[in-house]
Scaffold this motif. Sequence first.
Motif, PDB file in Angstrom:
ATOM      1  N   GLY A 188      25.483  76.796  72.654  1.00 49.31           N
ATOM      2  CA  GLY A 188      25.812  78.162  71.992  1.00 49.31           C
ATOM      3  C   GLY A 188      25.026  79.287  72.938  1.00 49.31           C
ATOM      4  O   GLY A 188      25.379  80.406  72.816  1.00 49.31           O
ATOM      5  N   SER A 189      24.037  78.805  73.577  1.00 47.25           N
ATOM      6  CA  SER A 189      23.118  79.748  74.546  1.00 47.25           C
ATOM      7  C   SER A 189      22.405  79.064  75.417  1.00 47.25           C
ATOM      8  O   SER A 189      22.294  77.625  75.384  1.00 47.25           O
ATOM      9  N   LYS A 190      22.232  79.512  76.732  1.00 43.41           N
ATOM     10  CA  LYS A 190      21.608  79.053  77.781  1.00 43.41           C
ATOM     11  C   LYS A 190      20.362  78.536  77.333  1.00 43.41           C
ATOM     12  O   LYS A 190      19.670  77.585  77.630  1.00 43.41           O
ATOM     13  N   SER A 191      19.847  79.031  76.120  1.00 37.64           N
ATOM     14  CA  SER A 191      18.520  78.834  75.610  1.00 37.64           C
ATOM     15  C   SER A 191      18.456  77.331  74.894  1.00 37.64           C
ATOM     16  O   SER A 191      17.562  76.697  74.721  1.00 37.64           O
ATOM     17  N   ASP A 192      19.670  76.923  74.834  1.00 37.69           N
ATOM     18  CA  ASP A 192      19.758  75.454  74.238  1.00 37.69           C
ATOM     19  C   ASP A 192      19.743  74.448  75.254  1.00 37.69           C
ATOM     20  O   ASP A 192      19.731  73.109  74.913  1.00 37.69           O
ATOM     21  N   TYR A 193      19.640  74.800  76.651  1.00 36.69           N
ATOM     22  CA  TYR A 193      20.038  73.725  77.667  1.00 36.69           C
ATOM     23  C   TYR A 193      18.926  72.891  77.567  1.00 36.69           C
ATOM     24  O   TYR A 193      19.266  71.801  78.148  1.00 36.69           O
TER      25      TYR A 193
ATOM     26  N   HIS B 189      29.945  82.537  67.734  1.00 35.92           N
ATOM     27  CA  HIS B 189      29.658  83.858  67.060  1.00 35.92           C
ATOM     28  C   HIS B 189      29.950  84.998  68.342  1.00 35.92           C
ATOM     29  O   HIS B 189      30.580  86.097  67.948  1.00 35.92           O
ATOM     30  N   ARG B 190      29.461  84.609  69.324  1.00 33.74           N
ATOM     31  CA  ARG B 190      29.407  85.801  70.316  1.00 33.74           C
ATOM     32  C   ARG B 190      30.759  85.638  71.295  1.00 33.74           C
ATOM     33  O   ARG B 190      31.035  86.692  71.954  1.00 33.74           O
ATOM     34  N   THR B 191      31.334  84.429  71.681  1.00 33.86           N
ATOM     35  CA  THR B 191      32.327  84.272  72.318  1.00 33.86           C
ATOM     36  C   THR B 191      33.743  83.515  71.731  1.00 33.86           C
ATOM     37  O   THR B 191      33.815  82.423  72.324  1.00 33.86           O
TER      38      THR B 191
HETATM   39  C1  RP5 Z   1      22.567  80.115  68.705  1.00 35.46           C
HETATM   40  O1  RP5 Z   1      21.359  80.927  68.420  1.00 35.46           O
HETATM   41  C2  RP5 Z   1      22.293  79.365  69.807  1.00 35.46           C
HETATM   42  O2  RP5 Z   1      22.911  78.094  69.980  1.00 35.46           O
HETATM   43  C3  RP5 Z   1      20.811  79.234  70.232  1.00 35.46           C
HETATM   44  O3  RP5 Z   1      20.206  78.185  69.597  1.00 35.46           O
HETATM   45  C4  RP5 Z   1      20.377  80.266  69.156  1.00 35.46           C
HETATM   46  C5  RP5 Z   1      19.569  81.488  70.004  1.00 35.46           C
HETATM   47  O4  RP5 Z   1      20.289  82.026  71.181  1.00 35.46           O
HETATM   48  P1  RP5 Z   1      19.823  83.052  72.004  1.00 35.46           P
HETATM   49  O5  RP5 Z   1      19.520  84.367  71.215  1.00 35.46           O
HETATM   50  O6  RP5 Z   1      18.496  82.323  72.594  1.00 35.46           O
HETATM   51  O7  RP5 Z   1      20.931  83.360  73.056  1.00 35.46           O
HETATM   52  O8  RP5 Z   1      23.677  80.731  68.245  1.00 35.46           O
END
Ligand code: RP5
Length: 163
Positions: free
Chosen positions: A12-17, A42-44
Amino acid sequence: MSEKPLVGVVMGSKSDYEVLAAAIEILRGLGIPHEARVLSAHRTPDELSDYVETARGRGLRVLIAGAGGAAHLAGVMASKTLLPVLGVPISATPLNGMDSLLSIVQMPKGIPVGTLAIGKPGAANAALLAAEILAGSDAALYERLAAWRLARAQEVLEQKLPD
Ligand code: RP5
């Protein structure tokens, strides 16, 4: 990987990598062609739909979806494909992954998501489960997986405790 990917790892986000890297490492180690993408329910949402709806046609056989918080990624993906979707809950909020776990695991009847443990162990197991699914029709992969499992058992048997 140059071969056509069989497993799609979506986060869902690069922060999950950092968490999903545990899945990618297993896939790489077992020689399973894969790809990784950041796409958010949610975002894309439109890009996520495109990705999932074209996944099977592009040769993907299993999808891994990792997200934190109100984690709708795996469920939304499962709603748009008959490929198996394996969900990895991620600790990304003050709720420590319980929010994500419950969001992923409690799917309505008819749209299954195989839900793994929170965090890196779940990510690694998602990759192993993907490998087990693919090994059903790939004898060479089955052998690599069996060797991987044997090596892990050997590691345990060789563990030494302090005197
Ligand atoms: C989720 O929100 C993402 O999968 C992630 O774990 C979390 C925070 O996302 P960021 O705000 O770091 O992009 O949708």
